[in-house]
Design a protein around this motif. Structure first.
Motif, PDB file in Angstrom:
ATOM      1  N   GLN A  86       0.623  -1.119  -0.031  1.00  0.00           N
ATOM      2  CA  GLN A  86       0.007  -0.210   0.119  1.00  0.00           C
ATOM      3  C   GLN A  86       0.627   1.685   0.178  1.00  0.00           C
ATOM      4  O   GLN A  86       2.493   1.418   1.074  1.00  0.00           O
ATOM      5  N   MET A  87      -0.363   2.330  -1.116  1.00  0.00           N
ATOM      6  CA  MET A  87       0.836   3.358  -0.925  1.00  0.00           C
ATOM      7  C   MET A  87      -0.044   4.585  -0.267  1.00  0.00           C
ATOM      8  O   MET A  87      -0.980   4.496  -0.388  1.00  0.00           O
ATOM      9  N   TYR A  88       0.590   5.296   0.993  1.00  0.00           N
ATOM     10  CA  TYR A  88      -0.654   5.752   1.901  1.00  0.00           C
ATOM     11  C   TYR A  88       0.139   7.113   2.445  1.00  0.00           C
ATOM     12  O   TYR A  88       1.360   7.318   2.697  1.00  0.00           O
ATOM     13  N   GLY A  89      -0.432   8.045   2.961  1.00  0.00           N
ATOM     14  CA  GLY A  89       0.073   8.235   3.746  1.00  0.00           C
ATOM     15  C   GLY A  89      -0.578  10.406   3.795  1.00  0.00           C
ATOM     16  O   GLY A  89      -1.053  10.481   2.902  1.00  0.00           O
ATOM     17  N   LYS A  90      -0.289  10.681   5.393  1.00  0.00           N
ATOM     18  CA  LYS A  90      -0.850  12.281   4.947  1.00  0.00           C
ATOM     19  C   LYS A  90      -0.019  13.041   3.696  1.00  0.00           C
ATOM     20  O   LYS A  90      -0.092  14.764   3.799  1.00  0.00           O
ATOM     21  N   GLY A  91       1.309  12.889   3.224  1.00  0.00           N
ATOM     22  CA  GLY A  91       2.005  13.699   2.986  1.00  0.00           C
ATOM     23  C   GLY A  91       2.409  13.685   1.566  1.00  0.00           C
ATOM     24  O   GLY A  91       1.195  12.603   1.169  1.00  0.00           O
ATOM     25  N   GLU A 149      -3.107  17.658  -5.004  1.00  0.00           N
ATOM     26  CA  GLU A 149      -2.998  19.156  -6.279  1.00  0.00           C
ATOM     27  C   GLU A 149      -1.862  19.487  -5.829  1.00  0.00           C
ATOM     28  O   GLU A 149      -0.879  20.171  -6.592  1.00  0.00           O
ATOM     29  N   ASP A 150      -1.245  19.445  -4.210  1.00  0.00           N
ATOM     30  CA  ASP A 150       0.181  20.423  -3.514  1.00  0.00           C
ATOM     31  C   ASP A 150       0.887  19.702  -3.799  1.00  0.00           C
ATOM     32  O   ASP A 150       2.231  20.314  -2.858  1.00  0.00           O
ATOM     33  N   ASP A 151       0.855  18.360  -4.320  1.00  0.00           N
ATOM     34  CA  ASP A 151       2.293  17.699  -3.789  1.00  0.00           C
ATOM     35  C   ASP A 151       3.436  18.252  -4.933  1.00  0.00           C
ATOM     36  O   ASP A 151       3.139  18.610  -6.482  1.00  0.00           O
ATOM     37  N   PRO A 152       4.649  18.714  -4.222  1.00  0.00           N
ATOM     38  CA  PRO A 152       5.454  19.948  -5.259  1.00  0.00           C
ATOM     39  C   PRO A 152       6.572  19.225  -6.322  1.00  0.00           C
ATOM     40  O   PRO A 152       6.600  19.527  -7.149  1.00  0.00           O
ATOM     41  N   ASN A 153       5.648  17.688  -6.132  1.00  0.00           N
ATOM     42  CA  ASN A 153       6.329  16.886  -7.415  1.00  0.00           C
ATOM     43  C   ASN A 153       5.534  15.966  -8.654  1.00  0.00           C
ATOM     44  O   ASN A 153       5.022  15.136  -9.062  1.00  0.00           O
ATOM     45  N   ARG A 154       4.671  16.830  -8.572  1.00  0.00           N
ATOM     46  CA  ARG A 154       3.416  16.470  -9.381  1.00  0.00           C
ATOM     47  C   ARG A 154       3.722  16.308 -10.518  1.00  0.00           C
ATOM     48  O   ARG A 154       4.411  17.094 -10.760  1.00  0.00           O
ATOM     49  N   GLY A 155       3.385  15.557 -11.282  1.00  0.00           N
ATOM     50  CA  GLY A 155       2.990  15.784 -13.024  1.00  0.00           C
ATOM     51  C   GLY A 155       4.756  14.626 -13.560  1.00  0.00           C
ATOM     52  O   GLY A 155       5.549  14.843 -13.974  1.00  0.00           O
ATOM     53  N   THR A 156       5.367  14.154 -12.250  1.00  0.00           N
ATOM     54  CA  THR A 156       6.775  12.877 -12.350  1.00  0.00           C
ATOM     55  C   THR A 156       6.164  11.670 -12.345  1.00  0.00           C
ATOM     56  O   THR A 156       5.091  11.709 -11.897  1.00  0.00           O
TER      57      THR A 156
END
Length: 291
Positions: A136-141, A168-175
């Motif tokens: 499982q991939m999970y977490g508040k981060g 949406e606020d993931d700093p690495n979104r789009g990778t």
């Protein structure tokens, strides 16, 4: 167990392994490595192991009885943590996920790998209400960049691979969010049919699901793999030479580059086909490859 050791800037990892070979050093109970960098621990079997903030550290060629999890906590960014040839050989009834990939609030975990691993299914005990996945991939981060390579994951009650989602606020979104490469993922229903009978004290799965969660649409990749069971709705960036047993996956899981290879015969595969595709990791077999 260990904390604040090593360096992620070392050119090569330090190898820690039993002098007298696998089986001469084991870890019982629950143990954690915290802020241990640039170290590879090999051929040390354990019950339950947690790698927290362990960039550039790996656990390799070992059997686990309860599980192994990679986490990022305390404001950290964790990268290049590895699980290599980790084996959960025996099915069981339990309420915990055996494999985890998690980021705490405000933390990042990225670019980590499960390679050459094997996990039997976990069955939910009768009367329990817990949600059980195998990996499982999970977490508040912010979690992403997970590669599952040369690995077999038999599904637990819910699925083999729970990929969560990307805020949406993931700093690495789009990778790249997830890559499944040369791997086998199955639903628990498939696991029951081909290798692991349901224990008498366990629930019967209601879903024939291999992958759950949306991940980040357009940042999912699959290559040279087999997926036995359904997948939650999400769009994939690229799929090459990957066979699926679920009809209609093209509509539920559209692909920008490439296509799924739907094979209706996979739904009727038995133990013989699985024995040829992925051998049972008996102690004798592991001893031969870890000699």
């Amino acid at each position: 167990m260990l904390t604040a050791l090593g360096s992620a800037d070392w050119a090569q990892n330090v190898l820690v392994a039993p002098r007298d070979g696998r089986g001469t050093v084991t870890i019982t109970g629950s143990a954690r490595l915290l802020d241990v960098y640039g170290v590879t621990f090999a051929r040390i079997d354990a019950d339950d192991l947690l790698l927290t903030n362990c960039s550039r550290t790996a656990w390799a060629q070992a059997k686990m009885t309860t599980g192994l999890r990679m986490t990022s906590s305390y404001g950290a960014t964790t990268r290049e943590c590895g699980a290599y040839e980790i084996v959960m050989a025996d099915a069981k009834a339990d309420i915990s996920d055996p494999l985890g990939y998690a980021a705490g609030e405000g933390c990042i975990i990225i670019d980590c790998v499960w390679e050459g691993c094997y996990s039997a299914p976990v069955f939910r005990p009768s009367g329990a209400s817990d949600h059980v996945d195998t990996l499982q991939m999970y977490g508040k981060g912010w979690y992403r960049g997970l590669t599952v390579r040369d690995t077999t994951v038999f599904g637990s009650l819910n699925c083999a691979l729970q990929i969560g989602g990307s805020p949406e606020d993931d700093p690495n979104r789009g990778t790249p969010f997830l890559t499944v490469d040369h791997s086998i993922l199955t639903s628990q229903q498939t696991a029951i049919e081909v290798r692991y009978p349901r224990p008498e004290n366990a629930d019967t799965p209601e879903l024939a699901q291999a992958i759950n969660g949306i991940g980040e649409p357009g940042q999912l990749y699959a290559n040279d793999s087999y997926i036995f069971g359904s997948m939650y709705r999400s769009s994939w960036a690229q799929v090459e030479n990957t066979k699926v047993s679920s009809e209609g996956v093209e509509e539920k899981n559209p692909v920008a580059n490439g296509a799924w290879d739907y094979d209706p015969e996979m739904a009727s595969w038995g133990g013989k086909q699985f024995d040829e595709l992925t051998p049972l990791p008996t102690d004798e077999y592991l001893a031969s490859i870890w000699a």
